[in-house]
Design an enzyme around this catalytic site. Structure first.
Site, PDB file in Angstrom:
ATOM      1  N   CYS A   1       0.861  -1.187   0.000  1.00 22.19           N
ATOM      2  CA  CYS A   1       0.000   0.000   0.000  1.00 22.19           C
ATOM      3  C   CYS A   1       0.894   1.233   0.000  1.00 22.19           C
ATOM      4  O   CYS A   1       2.117   1.127  -0.177  1.00 22.19           O
ATOM      5  CB  CYS A   1      -0.962  -0.021   1.190  1.00 22.19           C
ATOM      6  SG  CYS A   1      -0.159  -0.013   2.803  1.00 22.19           S
TER       7      CYS A   1
ATOM      8  N   ARG B   1      -3.112  -0.580   5.596  1.00 25.12           N
ATOM      9  CA  ARG B   1      -3.742  -1.659   4.829  1.00 25.12           C
ATOM     10  C   ARG B   1      -2.843  -2.864   4.579  1.00 25.12           C
ATOM     11  O   ARG B   1      -3.277  -4.013   4.760  1.00 25.12           O
ATOM     12  CB  ARG B   1      -4.244  -1.126   3.476  1.00 25.12           C
ATOM     13  CG  ARG B   1      -5.390  -0.171   3.588  1.00 25.12           C
ATOM     14  CD  ARG B   1      -5.601   0.596   2.300  1.00 25.12           C
ATOM     15  NE  ARG B   1      -4.456   1.459   2.015  1.00 25.12           N
ATOM     16  CZ  ARG B   1      -4.296   2.180   0.921  1.00 25.12           C
ATOM     17  NH1 ARG B   1      -5.220   2.108  -0.031  1.00 25.12           N
ATOM     18  NH2 ARG B   1      -3.252   2.946   0.774  1.00 25.12           N
TER      19      ARG B   1
ATOM     20  N   ASP C   1      -7.917   4.360   1.091  1.00 26.67           N
ATOM     21  CA  ASP C   1      -6.918   4.545   2.136  1.00 26.67           C
ATOM     22  C   ASP C   1      -7.550   5.016   3.453  1.00 26.67           C
ATOM     23  O   ASP C   1      -8.053   6.139   3.539  1.00 26.67           O
ATOM     24  CB  ASP C   1      -5.884   5.567   1.657  1.00 26.67           C
ATOM     25  CG  ASP C   1      -4.610   5.480   2.462  1.00 26.67           C
ATOM     26  OD1 ASP C   1      -4.683   5.077   3.635  1.00 26.67           O
ATOM     27  OD2 ASP C   1      -3.550   5.817   1.912  1.00 26.67           O
TER      28      ASP C   1
HETATM   29  P1  4NP Z   1      -1.604   2.849   4.177  1.00 28.22           P
HETATM   30  O1  4NP Z   1      -2.092   4.281   4.739  1.00 28.22           O
HETATM   31  O2  4NP Z   1      -1.106   3.101   2.767  1.00 28.22           O
HETATM   32  O3  4NP Z   1      -2.834   2.002   4.178  1.00 28.22           O
HETATM   33  O4  4NP Z   1      -0.522   2.352   5.122  1.00 28.22           O
HETATM   34  C1  4NP Z   1      -1.215   5.365   4.851  1.00 28.22           C
HETATM   35  C2  4NP Z   1      -0.485   5.534   5.996  1.00 28.22           C
HETATM   36  C3  4NP Z   1       0.372   6.627   6.111  1.00 28.22           C
HETATM   37  C4  4NP Z   1       0.465   7.537   5.092  1.00 28.22           C
HETATM   38  C5  4NP Z   1      -0.271   7.359   3.931  1.00 28.22           C
HETATM   39  C6  4NP Z   1      -1.114   6.274   3.803  1.00 28.22           C
HETATM   40  N1  4NP Z   1       1.308   8.648   5.236  1.00 28.22           N
HETATM   41  O5  4NP Z   1       1.265   9.546   4.368  1.00 28.22           O
HETATM   42  O6  4NP Z   1       2.089   8.708   6.215  1.00 28.22           O
END
Ligand code: 4NP
Length: 152
Positions: free
Chosen positions: A8, A14, A125
């Site tokens: 992800c 995720r 997300d």
């Molecule tokens: P993930 O969600 O892609 O599902 O892990 C996110 C977690 C952190 C960030 C972006 C998406 N971030 O910009 O730090």
């Protein structure tokens, strides 16, 4: 050994959720020794700050009795393409970014998780939308269908 990498954007919500849901699923089916399962990010920002699993993901995993171990975010690397048999992104933008990092998908390894289901679509997300419950159910659905596909 079937090697699966869940990917992800940040590797703290995720993809670690999918990693531990899928590990639990194969474990309960007695198939744990047939799989190597890991997760990674397309972004490097959480690798730089050594972020662990986000608290809301941990809470869902605890609520659902899915065991998890310590995990630190890491960015996907070009060599992961050769190392893994399946590289499963959560949404279309992940696929685009995975391909940018690994180069072309010559062996057709890169797919969205929900592309293995009757309802192919993105898992949006939760970092931005806070929908951790629906993300969990999407991930379980995708992992079940992906495992059915592998077993067949
Ligand atoms: P993930 O969600 O892609 O599902 O892990 C996110 C977690 C952190 C960030 C972006 C998406 N971030 O910009 O730090």
């Amino acid at each position: 050994m079937i090697k699966v990498l869940f990917v992800c954007l940040g590797n703290i919500c995720r993809s670690p959720m999918a990693e531990f849901v899928f590990k639990d699923m194969v474990n309960k089916k007695g198939l744990a020794d047939k799989f190597y399962i890991d997760s990674a990010a397309t972004s490097n920002c959480n690798e730089i700050t050594k972020e662990g699993i986000y608290i809301d993901t941990k809470n869902i995993l605890r609520e659902m009795n899915i065991p998890f171990t310590e995990h630190i975010s890491r960015q996907i690397r070009k060599e992961d393409y050769d190392k893994f048999d399946y590289i499963l992104g959560m949404e279309e933008s992940n696929i685009k970014n995975i391909l940018r990092i690994v180069g072309s998908d010559k062996e057709n390894k890169v797919h969205r998780l929900l592309d293995y289901t009757e309802k192919p679509r993105d898992i949006i997300d939760p970092w931005y939308y806070g929908n951790f419950d629906s993300v969990y159910y999407d991930i379980v659905y995708g992992c079940e269908k992906f495992l059915e596909y592998i077993i067949k």
